[in-house]
Design an enzyme around this catalytic site. Structure first.
Site, PDB file in Angstrom:
ATOM      1  N   SER A 139       0.835  -1.199   0.000  1.00 54.73           N
ATOM      2  CA  SER A 139       0.000   0.000   0.000  1.00 54.73           C
ATOM      3  C   SER A 139       0.876   1.259   0.000  1.00 54.73           C
ATOM      4  O   SER A 139       1.711   1.428  -0.882  1.00 54.73           O
ATOM      5  CB  SER A 139      -0.951  -0.049   1.192  1.00 54.73           C
ATOM      6  OG  SER A 139      -1.951   0.948   1.081  1.00 54.73           O
TER       7      SER A 139
ATOM      8  N   ASP B 204     -10.297  -4.952  -4.159  1.00 51.56           N
ATOM      9  CA  ASP B 204      -9.601  -4.146  -3.162  1.00 51.56           C
ATOM     10  C   ASP B 204     -10.525  -3.002  -2.772  1.00 51.56           C
ATOM     11  O   ASP B 204     -10.947  -2.219  -3.624  1.00 51.56           O
ATOM     12  CB  ASP B 204      -8.291  -3.603  -3.755  1.00 51.56           C
ATOM     13  CG  ASP B 204      -7.413  -2.884  -2.742  1.00 51.56           C
ATOM     14  OD1 ASP B 204      -7.950  -2.283  -1.798  1.00 51.56           O
ATOM     15  OD2 ASP B 204      -6.179  -2.901  -2.923  1.00 51.56           O
TER      16      ASP B 204
ATOM     17  N   HIS C 220      -7.241  -5.866   0.239  1.00 52.53           N
ATOM     18  CA  HIS C 220      -6.152  -4.890   0.204  1.00 52.53           C
ATOM     19  C   HIS C 220      -4.886  -5.354   0.933  1.00 52.53           C
ATOM     20  O   HIS C 220      -3.786  -5.274   0.388  1.00 52.53           O
ATOM     21  CB  HIS C 220      -6.629  -3.564   0.798  1.00 52.53           C
ATOM     22  CG  HIS C 220      -5.590  -2.495   0.767  1.00 52.53           C
ATOM     23  ND1 HIS C 220      -5.088  -1.993  -0.417  1.00 52.53           N
ATOM     24  CD2 HIS C 220      -4.934  -1.838   1.769  1.00 52.53           C
ATOM     25  CE1 HIS C 220      -4.178  -1.067  -0.152  1.00 52.53           C
ATOM     26  NE2 HIS C 220      -4.056  -0.966   1.165  1.00 52.53           N
TER      27      HIS C 220
END
Length: 263
Positions: free
Chosen positions: A97, A198, A228
């Site tokens: 991320s 996601d 995610h």
């Protein structure tokens, strides 16, 4: 100034190994716990020297994070990269991320040090107008709903904050925007993972990344069974295995010409 204790399990991780270094970076409001499995796998299976730092303000309390900036986060990973560079001949940067966004910053600005980069569900845009509107809103609440713990596997848990400090949203957007603009500066090998489903970062970020870096060697892998936080989800072993293979095959061949692959 209040000192906040580190949440048990959210501590940084370091393992001394061979002369290939791996810097593994966690995401926004998360902690090293979210990428520890990946870091330990690379250390054990690859024998690499692995560093998993804890970003400033993370793994403690949201109030602690509210005092930090994108510059603090960048300085943290730059320091970790420099420390690896003192003991390793080739270094790969891996990020989940926002950790992937930080990884791209390093790949773009430290081209002589970073030999390859791996990103996992990394944002270059978020496509969330409501969230963006809060970045500079004078009446924004001190804390916003958390963005962590988006995991498909019901038995997996992430150490992350329930709320994100509003003050850091603008920091996140600036970090993302600058990484996006610098993509053409990235020439090292790139491996990108994106989850097909996601709920935090649009999956279209993966193809965008591959299309805009200047790397000749770039590959996109789509994860079918994770949300995610894929490094804690059902595809975590595949991520670890593919990352290990990516690094092993490029430890001493970073000047080789590769073919672009997408699946």
């Amino acid at each position: 100034m209040t000192d906040y204790p580190v949440i048990p399990g959210a501590e940084p991780f370091f393992s001394a190994g061979n002369d290939t270094g791996c810097l593994v970076i966690h995401g926004y409001t998360g902690s090293p716990q979210s990428v520890r499995y990946l870091g330990e796998y690379l250390a054990e299976k690859g024998g690499f020297t692995v560093s998993v730092p804890r970003l400033p303000g993370h793994g403690t309390a949201p109030e602690d994070m509210a005092r930090t900036t994108a510059e603090d986060w960048l300085q943290c990973v730059r320091t970790a990269l420099a420390e690896l560079n003192e003991r390793c001949t080739s270094i790969f940067v891996v990020g989940l991320s926002m950790g992937g966004t930080l990884s791209l910053h390093l790949a773009a600005t430290q081209q002589d040090i970073v030999h390859g980069v791996v990103t996992i569900n990394t944002p270059l845009f978020i496509n969330n107008p409501q969230f963006a509107a809060l970045a500079f809103a004078p009446d924004a609440p001190p804390f916003l709903p958390g963005v962590g713990a988006d995991i498909k596997n019901p038995d997996a848990n992430e150490i992350s904050y329930n709320g994100a400090p509003s003050a850091t949203t603008r920091q996140l957007f600036v970090l993302i925007a600058t990484a996006r603009e610098m993509l053409p500066l990235i020439t090292c090998p790139v491996l990108a993972f994106r989850s097909r489903e996601d709920h935090v970062v649009p999956p279209s970020n993966g193809p965008y990344l591959i299309d805009h870096v200047s790397s000749a060697d770039k590959r996109l892998i789509t994860l079918e069974d994770s949300f995610h936080v894929a490094t804690l989800d059902n595809d975590r072993e595949r991520i670890a295995r593919e990352t290990l293979q990516f690094i092993r095959s490029r430890q001493r061949t970073e000047k080789q010409t590769y073919t672009t692959i997408a699946d």
